[in-house]
Design an enzyme around this catalytic site. Structure first.
Site: not given
Ligand code: P1T
Length: 393
Positions: A55, A107, A179, A204
């Site tokens: 961890r 988001y 972000d 992503k």
């Molecule tokens: O899904 P996750 O890895 O926890 O990330 C969250 C997140 C953070 N910032 C942005 C700009 C994001 O687009 C996302 C996650 N977004 C999607 C799942 C979506 O379909 O827009």
């Protein structure tokens, strides 16, 4: 290694393949191994090789962290189990009474985390149009701890002037968090524009193949690193070694993928602009996009996300989303395959009734790296199949 003896001066695409990833010291393996272990043997009590417990740290994770720090031109990076786990870890820097300025287009899950969880602990969350520097100036309070930028934003692809916001908060203790998920470090490096911290959903573009969920925070300040590192270990939302390895494997091709995402997205945006059934196209690469000039200045390309609204309301949008064959109807983005989604019902349901509510006739595309003609043809057939009936209704 380059002549200087490190990867520091190497081109982005070279660093994407090599930075943080020296050949394995025990076997010479060219690719960093998946250190699938939860614990590490110690020679004597407290005497070890830098790793104690999975961890706290893992060599595969360390390699990923070194790689992403290099790509974002930061001093350090920390990896998490998801993008939201990374955001949650940042929220541990807050205390009751603090104020957080969040983009009015962000988001839905980020808004949900701050408004519905972090907000429970006496922290005030405010949605602000961060494309408007005067609005930021007016909203800044002595208690503002974060100005939390997304650019391009999700899902309207608004462009926030990172250097401009950095100028506004320069004399204020607030941290500028960017972000960078929608741009990726290949197209935009916020730390070089004055941001204090960068955050990613590595799920992503960085991972790039829709096969892993992860997150990352990158920065320069050593004290913030130590604080976050403490919370990363103490709260525990860390990624597994295989997930780190998959993310590194994806990152090796980031540059070539982003180039293709961008050219395909431009073709798709131009096609959509000409369609009768389409009301409005949101793509920062289009010269008439209100943020185009800033995007052209702070990014080296416009990425692969395109949003558009349809004449014919929700019915038309839902019908188009159900009619594409190459674009799969699914949440998420940034993978090699094209996706289509309805933000109002899917990714942004949490912002309904807030300043960030999205239109019911909005669709969002994550344009993949398939053949450009197949993508345009797919949208053409979906619009033909879906819209006349929905508009007539
Ligand atoms: O899904 P996750 O890895 O926890 O990330 C969250 C997140 C953070 N910032 C942005 C700009 C994001 O687009 C996302 C996650 N977004 C999607 C799942 C979506 O379909 O827009």
């Amino acid at each position: 290694m380059t002549e200087s003896g490190s990867w520091r001066d190497a081109a982005f695409d070279t660093r994407a393949i090599h930075a943080g990833q020296e050949a394995d010291p025990t076997t010479g393996a060219v690719i960093t191994p998946i250190y699938q272990t939860s614990t590490f043997v110690q020679e004597a009590v407290g005497v070890h090789k830098g790793y104690e417990y999975g961890r706290t740290d893992n060599p595969t994770r360390s390699a990923l962290q070194g790689l992403v720090a290099s790509l974002e031109e930061g001093q350090w990076a920390l990896a998490y189990a998801s993008g939201l786990a990374a955001s949650q870890n940042l929220s541990y820097l807050l205390a009751p009474g603090d104020h957080v300025m969040l983009s009015d287009d962000a988001y839905g899950g980020t808004y949900r985390l701050f408004a519905k969880i972090v907000g429970r602990y006496g922290i005030e969350i405010e949605q602000v149009d961060l494309t408007d520097l005067d609005a930021i100036r007016a909203a800044l309070r002595p208690s503002t701890k974060f100005v939390w930028v997304e650019t391009p934003t999700n899902p309207y692809l608004k462009i926030v002037d990172i250097a401009g916001v950095a100028g506004v908060v320069a004399d204020h203790p607030a941290l500028l968090v960017v972000d960078n998920t929608f741009a990726s470090p290949y197209l935009q490096r916020p730390l070089t524009l004055g941001a204090d911290l960068v955050i990613h959903s590595t799920t992503k573009y960085l991972g790039g193949h829709s096969d892993v969920v992860g997150g990352m925070v990158i920065g320069n300040d050593a004290a913030i690193h130590d604080d976050l590192k403490f919370h990363q270990n103490a709260a525990g939302a860390v990624p597994g070694p295989f997930d780190c390895w998959l993310t590194m494997r994806g990152i090796k091709t980031l540059g070539v993928r982003m180039d293709r995402h961008g050219s395909n997205a431009m073709a798709v945006a131009r096609f959509l602009q000409e369609q009768e059934a389409v009301e409005r196209v949101y793509y920062p690469g289009l010269p008439d996009h209100p943020g185009h000039e800033i995007a052209a200045r702070q990014m080296s390309g416009f990425s692969g996300m395109v949003s558009f609204t349809l004449r014919g309301g929700y019915e038309a949008a839902a019908a188009v989303a159900a009619s594409t064959r190459v674009f799969a109807l699914a949440e998420s983005l940034g993978g090699v395959e094209s996706l289509i989604e309805h933000p109002g019902v899917m990714t942004h349901a949490s912002v309904a009734g807030t300043k960030g509510e999205v239109e019911p006739n909005l669709l969002r595309l994550s344009v993949g790296i398939e053949g450009e003609r197949d993508l345009v043809d797919d949208l053409r057939q979906a619009l033909r199949a879906a819209v006349p009936a929905a508009v007539a209704r």
